[in-house]
Motif scaffolding. Structure first.
Motif, PDB file in Angstrom:
ATOM      1  N   LEU A 164      -2.076   5.687   3.587  1.00 23.76           N
ATOM      2  CA  LEU A 164      -0.982   5.423   2.666  1.00 23.76           C
ATOM      3  C   LEU A 164       0.106   4.638   3.383  1.00 23.76           C
ATOM      4  CD1 LEU A 164      -1.825   8.788   2.368  1.00 23.76           C
ATOM      5  CD2 LEU A 164      -0.804   8.266   0.156  1.00 23.76           C
ATOM      6  N   ASP A 165       0.392   3.430   2.891  1.00 21.08           N
ATOM      7  CA  ASP A 165       1.367   2.544   3.513  1.00 21.08           C
ATOM      8  C   ASP A 165       2.649   2.531   2.686  1.00 21.08           C
ATOM      9  OD1 ASP A 165       2.647   0.703   5.046  1.00 21.08           O
ATOM     10  OD2 ASP A 165       1.332  -0.979   4.578  1.00 21.08           O
ATOM     11  N   GLU A 166       3.662   3.278   3.130  1.00 29.34           N
ATOM     12  CA  GLU A 166       4.953   3.363   2.429  1.00 29.34           C
ATOM     13  C   GLU A 166       4.730   3.596   0.931  1.00 29.34           C
ATOM     14  OE1 GLU A 166       7.792   3.412   3.885  1.00 29.34           O
ATOM     15  OE2 GLU A 166       7.756   2.210   5.704  1.00 29.34           O
ATOM     16  N   PRO A 167       4.030   4.654   0.536  1.00 30.53           N
ATOM     17  CA  PRO A 167       3.637   4.798  -0.867  1.00 30.53           C
ATOM     18  C   PRO A 167       4.784   5.030  -1.837  1.00 30.53           C
ATOM     19  CG  PRO A 167       3.165   6.815   0.341  1.00 30.53           C
ATOM     20  CD  PRO A 167       3.581   5.793   1.366  1.00 30.53           C
ATOM     21  N   LEU A 168       5.955   5.446  -1.343  1.00 33.46           N
ATOM     22  CA  LEU A 168       7.068   5.754  -2.248  1.00 33.46           C
ATOM     23  C   LEU A 168       8.216   4.756  -2.125  1.00 33.46           C
ATOM     24  CD1 LEU A 168       7.214   9.636  -1.710  1.00 33.46           C
ATOM     25  CD2 LEU A 168       5.829   8.333  -3.337  1.00 33.46           C
ATOM     26  N   ALA A 169       8.094   3.782  -1.232  1.00 32.02           N
ATOM     27  CA  ALA A 169       9.226   2.908  -0.918  1.00 32.02           C
ATOM     28  C   ALA A 169       9.687   2.076  -2.099  1.00 32.02           C
ATOM     29  CB  ALA A 169       8.862   1.995   0.253  1.00 32.02           C
ATOM     30  N   ALA A 170       8.771   1.703  -2.996  1.00 32.01           N
ATOM     31  CA  ALA A 170       9.133   0.819  -4.105  1.00 32.01           C
ATOM     32  C   ALA A 170       9.654   1.565  -5.331  1.00 32.01           C
ATOM     33  CB  ALA A 170       7.922  -0.031  -4.503  1.00 32.01           C
ATOM     34  N   LEU A 171       9.734   2.889  -5.264  1.00 31.55           N
ATOM     35  CA  LEU A 171      10.137   3.690  -6.423  1.00 31.55           C
ATOM     36  C   LEU A 171      11.642   3.923  -6.425  1.00 31.55           C
ATOM     37  CD1 LEU A 171       7.305   6.389  -6.407  1.00 31.55           C
ATOM     38  CD2 LEU A 171       7.309   4.134  -7.490  1.00 31.55           C
ATOM     39  N   ASP A 172      12.209   4.099  -7.620  1.00 31.94           N
ATOM     40  CA  ASP A 172      13.613   4.484  -7.709  1.00 31.94           C
ATOM     41  C   ASP A 172      13.754   5.939  -7.284  1.00 31.94           C
ATOM     42  OD1 ASP A 172      13.518   6.333 -10.146  1.00 31.94           O
ATOM     43  OD2 ASP A 172      12.667   4.499 -10.989  1.00 31.94           O
ATOM     44  N   ALA A 173      15.002   6.373  -7.070  1.00 31.20           N
ATOM     45  CA  ALA A 173      15.246   7.698  -6.493  1.00 31.20           C
ATOM     46  C   ALA A 173      14.641   8.817  -7.335  1.00 31.20           C
ATOM     47  CB  ALA A 173      16.755   7.921  -6.317  1.00 31.20           C
ATOM     48  N   GLY A 174      14.787   8.727  -8.660  1.00 29.35           N
ATOM     49  CA  GLY A 174      14.254   9.776  -9.531  1.00 29.35           C
ATOM     50  C   GLY A 174      12.742   9.849  -9.464  1.00 29.35           C
ATOM     51  N   SER A 175      12.073   8.697  -9.554  1.00 28.13           N
ATOM     52  CA  SER A 175      10.618   8.678  -9.479  1.00 28.13           C
ATOM     53  C   SER A 175      10.136   9.115  -8.108  1.00 28.13           C
ATOM     54  CB  SER A 175      10.097   7.264  -9.774  1.00 28.13           C
ATOM     55  OG  SER A 175      10.415   6.869 -11.090  1.00 28.13           O
ATOM     56  N   ARG A 176      10.881   8.737  -7.068  1.00 20.85           N
ATOM     57  CA  ARG A 176      10.457   9.084  -5.716  1.00 20.85           C
ATOM     58  C   ARG A 176      10.409  10.588  -5.526  1.00 20.85           C
ATOM     59  NH1 ARG A 176      14.316   6.696  -2.924  1.00 20.85           N
ATOM     60  NH2 ARG A 176      13.279   4.676  -3.136  1.00 20.85           N
ATOM     61  N   ARG A 177      11.415  11.297  -6.022  1.00 14.89           N
ATOM     62  CA  ARG A 177      11.419  12.757  -5.871  1.00 14.89           C
ATOM     63  C   ARG A 177      10.223  13.383  -6.582  1.00 14.89           C
ATOM     64  NH1 ARG A 177      17.009  12.006  -6.595  1.00 14.89           N
ATOM     65  NH2 ARG A 177      16.818  12.414  -8.835  1.00 14.89           N
ATOM     66  N   GLN A 178       9.950  12.935  -7.801  1.00 17.40           N
ATOM     67  CA  GLN A 178       8.859  13.512  -8.575  1.00 17.40           C
ATOM     68  C   GLN A 178       7.506  13.196  -7.949  1.00 17.40           C
ATOM     69  OE1 GLN A 178       8.795  12.360 -12.670  1.00 17.40           O
ATOM     70  NE2 GLN A 178       7.036  13.619 -13.186  1.00 17.40           N
ATOM     71  N   VAL A 179       7.297  11.922  -7.601  1.00 17.74           N
ATOM     72  CA  VAL A 179       6.006  11.528  -7.037  1.00 17.74           C
ATOM     73  C   VAL A 179       5.812  12.155  -5.662  1.00 17.74           C
ATOM     74  CG1 VAL A 179       4.583   9.578  -6.293  1.00 17.74           C
ATOM     75  CG2 VAL A 179       5.961   9.398  -8.372  1.00 17.74           C
TER      76      VAL A 179
END
Length: 370
Positions: A164-179
């Protein structure tokens, strides 16, 4: 019942132009290994080497007893044959395929019939709770949904290794917490080893069982998140985990002479006089005490605390604390409760004492985390 996938043992030696990477990465079955480091440290190069997208100059990559890459032995397994599921930061979904066929592609590319690959893809989507997305195209997905689909595609390949290469970096803060929460469950349900490249220390702490820190293409620290946080080996690692790193030399039992001249009382277990030493200090464990015009403390400092003079350089309100920068030596940062910071009336240029509880300070060897 699935058979647990075997582990990863990789000795990476890669050269790309003027950059060289030398790193040993190991992860057992079901273990998540986070690879962190500053930009240009070699994190993505390491992941791409494991996936077969960057050749080794020397070294060896072995997953579960099967050698994927060993230049000295003339072994080089093509990326498509490595059973590595890869999740990229930018998803890389096929825009002309719907979600079901994107996920089915993992098996289709390995020669499975379309009907069988689609049935398996449906099972993976159900397992990840995103079956409702099966008929959508990538352009109809949110960032979080697209990343879930990218993970489903990687898992649908029945990988022996998950990358997994920076799998959450492109998400907004809300989506990042959930994902992030969902990713934690999925990773720990995966039988094989996982390698997570991230620049986010929170992701490393929440998702990983072990952390490898790369700087300039070399491993500077390897341990559990707790071990790395407790004994940072470099300034970068200290900044990553939010502590101040003080360097010096053991001056005797229970004393470290810092490079700036201050002799700091602290525990020196296992170190001898003259040894180089590091002391990690949490800003929340420090306090400041204003000095009067004559240099006398305006409030008492507890006898259990050691104190040294300094000058306030910055006062920065944060969400729950006020960060006070103090130039010594040593240079430190102190986190105060907003009420105490307001009561002290600190401003840049104010002379203060910085104090620490000596019982909470512990020196360790610079190579303790390697």
């Amino acid at each position: 019942m699935s058979v647990p996938a075997p582990g990863l043992d990789a000795d990476l030696d890669v050269r790309r132009g003027g950059f060289s990477l030398r790193a040993r990465l190991r992860a057992g079955p079901g273990e998540v290994l986070a690879v962190v480091g500053p930009n240009g440290a070699g994190k993505s190069t390491a992941l791409r080497a494991l996936a077969g997208l960057v050749p080794l100059r020397d070294g060896r990559i072995e997953v579960g007893g099967r050698v994927w890459d060993a230049p000295a032995d003339g072994v080089l397994t093509a990326p498509a044959e490595r059973r590595a599921g890869v999740v990229f930061q930018d998803h890389r979904l096929f825009p002309h395929l719907d979600v079901l066929d994107n996920v089915a592609f993992s098996r289709r590319s390995r020669g499975h019939r379309r009907s069988a690959a689609r049935r398996h893809a449906d099972e993976v989507l159900e397992r990840l709770g995103i079956a409702a997305l099966r008929g959508r195209r990538p352009r109809e997905l949110s960032g979080g949904q697209a990343q879930r689909v990218a993970l489903a595609r990687a898992l649908a390949a029945d990988p022996a290794l998950l990358l997994l290469d920076e799998p959450l970096a492109a998400l907004d803060a809300g989506s990042r917490r959930q994902v992030r929460g969902e990713l934690q469950r999925w990773l720990h349900a995966f039988d094989g080893p996982s390698v997570l490249v991230t620049h986010d220390p929170l992701e490393a702490v929440v998702l990983a069982d072990r952390v490898v820190v790369l700087e300039h293409g070399r491993v500077v620290q390897d341990g559990t998140p707790e071990q790395v946080a407790a004994r940072p080996a470099t300034e970068y690692v200290a900044d990553l985990v939010g502590v101040e790193l003080l360097a010096g030399r053991v001056a005797g039992a229970g004393r470290v002479a810092l490079d700036g001249g201050l002799v700091l009382p602290c525990r020196t277990d296992g170190l001898a006089a003259g040894d180089r030493a590091l002391v990690a200090v949490r800003p929340a464990d420090l306090d400041v005490h204003p000095l009067g015009a004559g240099g006398d403390p305006l409030e008492a400092v507890a006898a259990s605390r050691t104190a040294w003079p300094g000058t306030v350089t910055a006062v920065e309100p944060r969400t729950e604390t006020v960060r006070v920068g103090v130039d010594g030596p040593p240079r430190t940062a102190v986190d105060l409760a907003p009420a105490r910071a307001a009561a002290l009336g600190l401003v840049p240029g104010r002379r203060v004492l910085v104090s620490a509880d000596a019982a909470r300070l512990r020196a360790y060897a610079p190579d303790a985390g390697r």
